[in-house]
Design a protein around this motif. Structure first.
Motif, mmCIF file in Angstrom:
data_model
loop_
_atom_site.group_PDB
_atom_site.id
_atom_site.type_symbol
_atom_site.label_atom_id
_atom_site.label_comp_id
_atom_site.label_asym_id
_atom_site.label_seq_id
_atom_site.Cartn_x
_atom_site.Cartn_y
_atom_site.Cartn_z
ATOM 1 N N PHE A 1 -2.194 -8.035 -7.295
ATOM 2 C CA PHE A 1 -1.657 -7.981 -8.659
ATOM 3 C C PHE A 1 -1.617 -6.532 -9.165
ATOM 4 O O PHE A 1 -0.623 -6.096 -9.747
ATOM 5 C CB PHE A 1 -2.518 -8.849 -9.569
ATOM 6 C CG PHE A 1 -2.349 -8.585 -11.040
ATOM 7 C CD1 PHE A 1 -1.232 -9.039 -11.723
ATOM 8 C CD2 PHE A 1 -3.318 -7.880 -11.750
ATOM 9 C CE1 PHE A 1 -1.071 -8.795 -13.086
ATOM 10 C CE2 PHE A 1 -3.169 -7.638 -13.101
ATOM 11 C CZ PHE A 1 -2.039 -8.103 -13.770
ATOM 12 N N VAL A 2 -2.683 -5.788 -8.917
ATOM 13 C CA VAL A 2 -2.743 -4.387 -9.360
ATOM 14 C C VAL A 2 -1.653 -3.560 -8.691
ATOM 15 O O VAL A 2 -0.959 -2.769 -9.344
ATOM 16 C CB VAL A 2 -4.136 -3.788 -9.077
ATOM 17 C CG1 VAL A 2 -4.124 -2.275 -9.264
ATOM 18 C CG2 VAL A 2 -5.173 -4.419 -9.986
ATOM 19 N N PHE A 3 -1.469 -3.728 -7.393
ATOM 20 C CA PHE A 3 -0.429 -2.977 -6.693
ATOM 21 C C PHE A 3 0.965 -3.337 -7.212
ATOM 22 O O PHE A 3 1.847 -2.473 -7.294
ATOM 23 C CB PHE A 3 -0.506 -3.222 -5.185
ATOM 24 C CG PHE A 3 -1.668 -2.549 -4.522
ATOM 25 C CD1 PHE A 3 -1.910 -1.190 -4.713
ATOM 26 C CD2 PHE A 3 -2.539 -3.260 -3.707
ATOM 27 C CE1 PHE A 3 -2.980 -0.557 -4.106
ATOM 28 C CE2 PHE A 3 -3.616 -2.640 -3.090
ATOM 29 C CZ PHE A 3 -3.837 -1.285 -3.292
ATOM 30 N N SER A 4 1.172 -4.603 -7.582
ATOM 31 C CA SER A 4 2.466 -5.006 -8.144
ATOM 32 C C SER A 4 2.690 -4.382 -9.518
ATOM 33 O O SER A 4 3.806 -3.964 -9.848
ATOM 34 C CB SER A 4 2.553 -6.533 -8.242
ATOM 35 O OG SER A 4 2.642 -7.111 -6.958
ATOM 36 N N VAL B 1 -10.233 -2.602 -14.873
ATOM 37 C CA VAL B 1 -10.008 -3.273 -16.153
ATOM 38 C C VAL B 1 -10.298 -4.766 -15.969
ATOM 39 O O VAL B 1 -10.949 -5.410 -16.803
ATOM 40 C CB VAL B 1 -8.569 -3.050 -16.661
ATOM 41 C CG1 VAL B 1 -8.267 -3.972 -17.832
ATOM 42 C CG2 VAL B 1 -8.372 -1.597 -17.080
ATOM 43 N N ILE B 2 -9.826 -5.310 -14.829
ATOM 44 C CA ILE B 2 -10.122 -6.708 -14.496
ATOM 45 C C ILE B 2 -11.624 -6.881 -14.276
ATOM 46 O O ILE B 2 -12.242 -7.821 -14.781
ATOM 47 C CB ILE B 2 -9.351 -7.141 -13.230
ATOM 48 C CG1 ILE B 2 -7.847 -6.983 -13.427
ATOM 49 C CG2 ILE B 2 -9.679 -8.595 -12.869
ATOM 50 C CD1 ILE B 2 -7.027 -7.217 -12.169
ATOM 51 N N GLY B 3 -12.218 -5.947 -13.508
ATOM 52 C CA GLY B 3 -13.647 -6.031 -13.226
ATOM 53 C C GLY B 3 -14.499 -5.975 -14.471
ATOM 54 O O GLY B 3 -15.484 -6.717 -14.602
ATOM 55 N N PHE B 4 -14.137 -5.105 -15.418
ATOM 56 C CA PHE B 4 -14.895 -4.995 -16.664
ATOM 57 C C PHE B 4 -14.790 -6.293 -17.472
ATOM 58 O O PHE B 4 -15.784 -6.758 -18.053
ATOM 59 C CB PHE B 4 -14.377 -3.826 -17.491
ATOM 60 C CG PHE B 4 -15.064 -3.675 -18.829
ATOM 61 C CD1 PHE B 4 -16.362 -3.210 -18.906
ATOM 62 C CD2 PHE B 4 -14.409 -4.017 -20.003
ATOM 63 C CE1 PHE B 4 -17.006 -3.075 -20.134
ATOM 64 C CE2 PHE B 4 -15.038 -3.889 -21.230
ATOM 65 C CZ PHE B 4 -16.332 -3.416 -21.296
ATOM 66 N N PHE B 5 -13.585 -6.870 -17.500
ATOM 67 C CA PHE B 5 -13.398 -8.145 -18.207
ATOM 68 C C PHE B 5 -14.307 -9.222 -17.609
ATOM 69 O O PHE B 5 -14.990 -9.957 -18.339
ATOM 70 C CB PHE B 5 -11.934 -8.568 -18.118
ATOM 71 C CG PHE B 5 -11.677 -9.969 -18.593
ATOM 72 C CD1 PHE B 5 -11.705 -10.282 -19.950
ATOM 73 C CD2 PHE B 5 -11.405 -10.982 -17.684
ATOM 74 C CE1 PHE B 5 -11.476 -11.578 -20.387
ATOM 75 C CE2 PHE B 5 -11.181 -12.276 -18.111
ATOM 76 C CZ PHE B 5 -11.213 -12.568 -19.462
ATOM 77 N N ALA C 1 -17.037 -9.703 -9.396
ATOM 78 C CA ALA C 1 -16.950 -8.342 -9.941
ATOM 79 C C ALA C 1 -17.487 -7.321 -8.944
ATOM 80 O O ALA C 1 -16.931 -6.220 -8.807
ATOM 81 C CB ALA C 1 -17.727 -8.260 -11.257
ATOM 82 N N TRP C 2 -18.557 -7.674 -8.231
ATOM 83 C CA TRP C 2 -19.137 -6.743 -7.261
ATOM 84 C C TRP C 2 -18.187 -6.507 -6.095
ATOM 85 O O TRP C 2 -17.976 -5.363 -5.676
ATOM 86 C CB TRP C 2 -20.470 -7.296 -6.753
ATOM 87 C CG TRP C 2 -21.125 -6.417 -5.727
ATOM 88 C CD1 TRP C 2 -21.806 -5.252 -5.949
ATOM 89 C CD2 TRP C 2 -21.115 -6.608 -4.303
ATOM 90 N NE1 TRP C 2 -22.238 -4.717 -4.751
ATOM 91 C CE2 TRP C 2 -21.834 -5.521 -3.731
ATOM 92 C CE3 TRP C 2 -20.587 -7.597 -3.466
ATOM 93 C CZ2 TRP C 2 -22.012 -5.416 -2.354
ATOM 94 C CZ3 TRP C 2 -20.766 -7.478 -2.103
ATOM 95 C CH2 TRP C 2 -21.476 -6.394 -1.559
ATOM 96 N N VAL C 3 -17.601 -7.569 -5.558
ATOM 97 C CA VAL C 3 -16.660 -7.421 -4.437
ATOM 98 C C VAL C 3 -15.433 -6.631 -4.875
ATOM 99 O O VAL C 3 -14.938 -5.763 -4.155
ATOM 100 C CB VAL C 3 -16.244 -8.802 -3.881
ATOM 101 C CG1 VAL C 3 -15.173 -8.643 -2.805
ATOM 102 C CG2 VAL C 3 -17.446 -9.532 -3.300
ATOM 103 N N LEU C 4 -14.921 -6.930 -6.089
ATOM 104 C CA LEU C 4 -13.739 -6.234 -6.601
ATOM 105 C C LEU C 4 -14.008 -4.736 -6.730
ATOM 106 O O LEU C 4 -13.187 -3.903 -6.317
ATOM 107 C CB LEU C 4 -13.335 -6.813 -7.953
ATOM 108 C CG LEU C 4 -12.028 -6.301 -8.563
ATOM 109 C CD1 LEU C 4 -10.842 -6.696 -7.685
ATOM 110 C CD2 LEU C 4 -11.835 -6.848 -9.972
ATOM 111 N N LEU C 5 -15.158 -4.376 -7.296
ATOM 112 C CA LEU C 5 -15.509 -2.964 -7.449
ATOM 113 C C LEU C 5 -15.708 -2.305 -6.088
ATOM 114 O O LEU C 5 -15.250 -1.176 -5.863
ATOM 115 C CB LEU C 5 -16.780 -2.831 -8.297
ATOM 116 C CG LEU C 5 -17.315 -1.410 -8.515
ATOM 117 C CD1 LEU C 5 -16.242 -0.497 -9.103
ATOM 118 C CD2 LEU C 5 -18.542 -1.437 -9.429
#
Length: 275
Positions: A149-152, A102-106, A77-81
């Protein structure tokens, strides 16, 4: 006292995370730039709190926090954010931060309610730089697959709005289709070799430390399945055998394999702590 303070810190982060996503959603629906700016500030505070917690945890445990499921989810989650905030500043693609987090919060929510795990004495003795490199590279590759995935998803939304001739504010705030496709492929192009190297390091560590390992362990098979699927997608995209909308659909579907491997297959493994 330390545990209580950390629990309060987590609760505050999750509340700020939720408020930020709600504000980004408001901006997504009604082009509310003020909500967008406030949401970004909230996310920046969340990132700062996550970073402080990460360093405090390292200082408290005396090791890099990736050895358990709870630690791995937090680091992911930290790297994603971190990457989503950096990409937002560098590329200025609206809605990227919203969909990514949204993915990070999940993941943060799963982390908050995941049972606490403590690395066993055996696990501590087996820790080496090889293992840490394996886990860290695998997590970062998964983060990059998440961004792809987000960009797609953004590509498919942009394509839908263009086809339906919905010339609303959301359409103009996204990048053009070729740019979104290029970014999705770029994330995969970095993630695939990183995951390959991470798996090689992991296998080398297992060979040295776990002589009785079952090489057809579900987690090993699942990780190589992710690598193979994304390698095929990367080749198909670069050779233009698949492109545009079709590539975006396949890339979105491939991310489901990542989620299955991360959350479901892990529980079937005989030796993986979580990765």
């Amino acid at each position: 006292m330390y545990a209580v303070w950390m629990a309060r810190l987590h609760e505050g982060m999750i509340l700020l995370y939720a408020a930020s996503i709600l504000l980004y959603f408001l901006d997504f629906l009604h082009q509310n730039r003020k909500a967008n700016h406030i949401a970004f500030r909230f996310l920046s505070i969340v990132w700062a709190l996550q970073t402080v917690f990460l360093w405090l945890y390292v200082a408290h445990t005396g090791r890099f926090p990736v050895l358990t499921l709870s630690e791995g989810l937090y680091f992911y989650a930290w790297v994603l954010l971190s990457l989503s905030l950096a990409l937002n500043r560098l590329l200025r693609i609206d809605f990227t931060v919203f969909f990514t987090n949204v993915i990070g919060f999940f993941v943060m929510t799963v982390h908050a309610f995941a049972p606490e795990q403590v690395a066993s004495g055996t696990g501590e003795r087996m820790v080496s730089e090889l293992l840490l490199m394996h886990i860290t590279m695998a997590i970062i590759s998964y983060v990059l697959f998440s961004l792809s995935f987000v960009f797609s998803v953004l590509y498919l939304l942009q394509y839908k709005w263009l086809k339906e001739k919905k010339w609303g504010h959301r359409l103009w705030r996204l990048q053009d289709l070729p740019k979104l496709e290029k970014l999705a492929k770029m994330m995969n192009a970095i993630a695939v070799p990183m995951l390959l190297l991470g798996l090689i390091l992991g296998l080398q560590w297992a060979y040295l430390k776990l002589p009785g390992i079952h090489w057809f362990d579900p987690k090993i098979v699942g990780s190589f399945a992710v690598l193979i699927v994304y390698s095929i997608l990367l080749y198909a995209g670069e050779s233009r055998r698949i492109f545009g909308k079709k590539l975006a659909y396949w890339n979105t579907a491939a991310f489901l394999i990542v989620l299955i491997n991360f959350f479901l297959i892990t529980g079937l493994s005989d030796f993986h702590l979580y990765f």
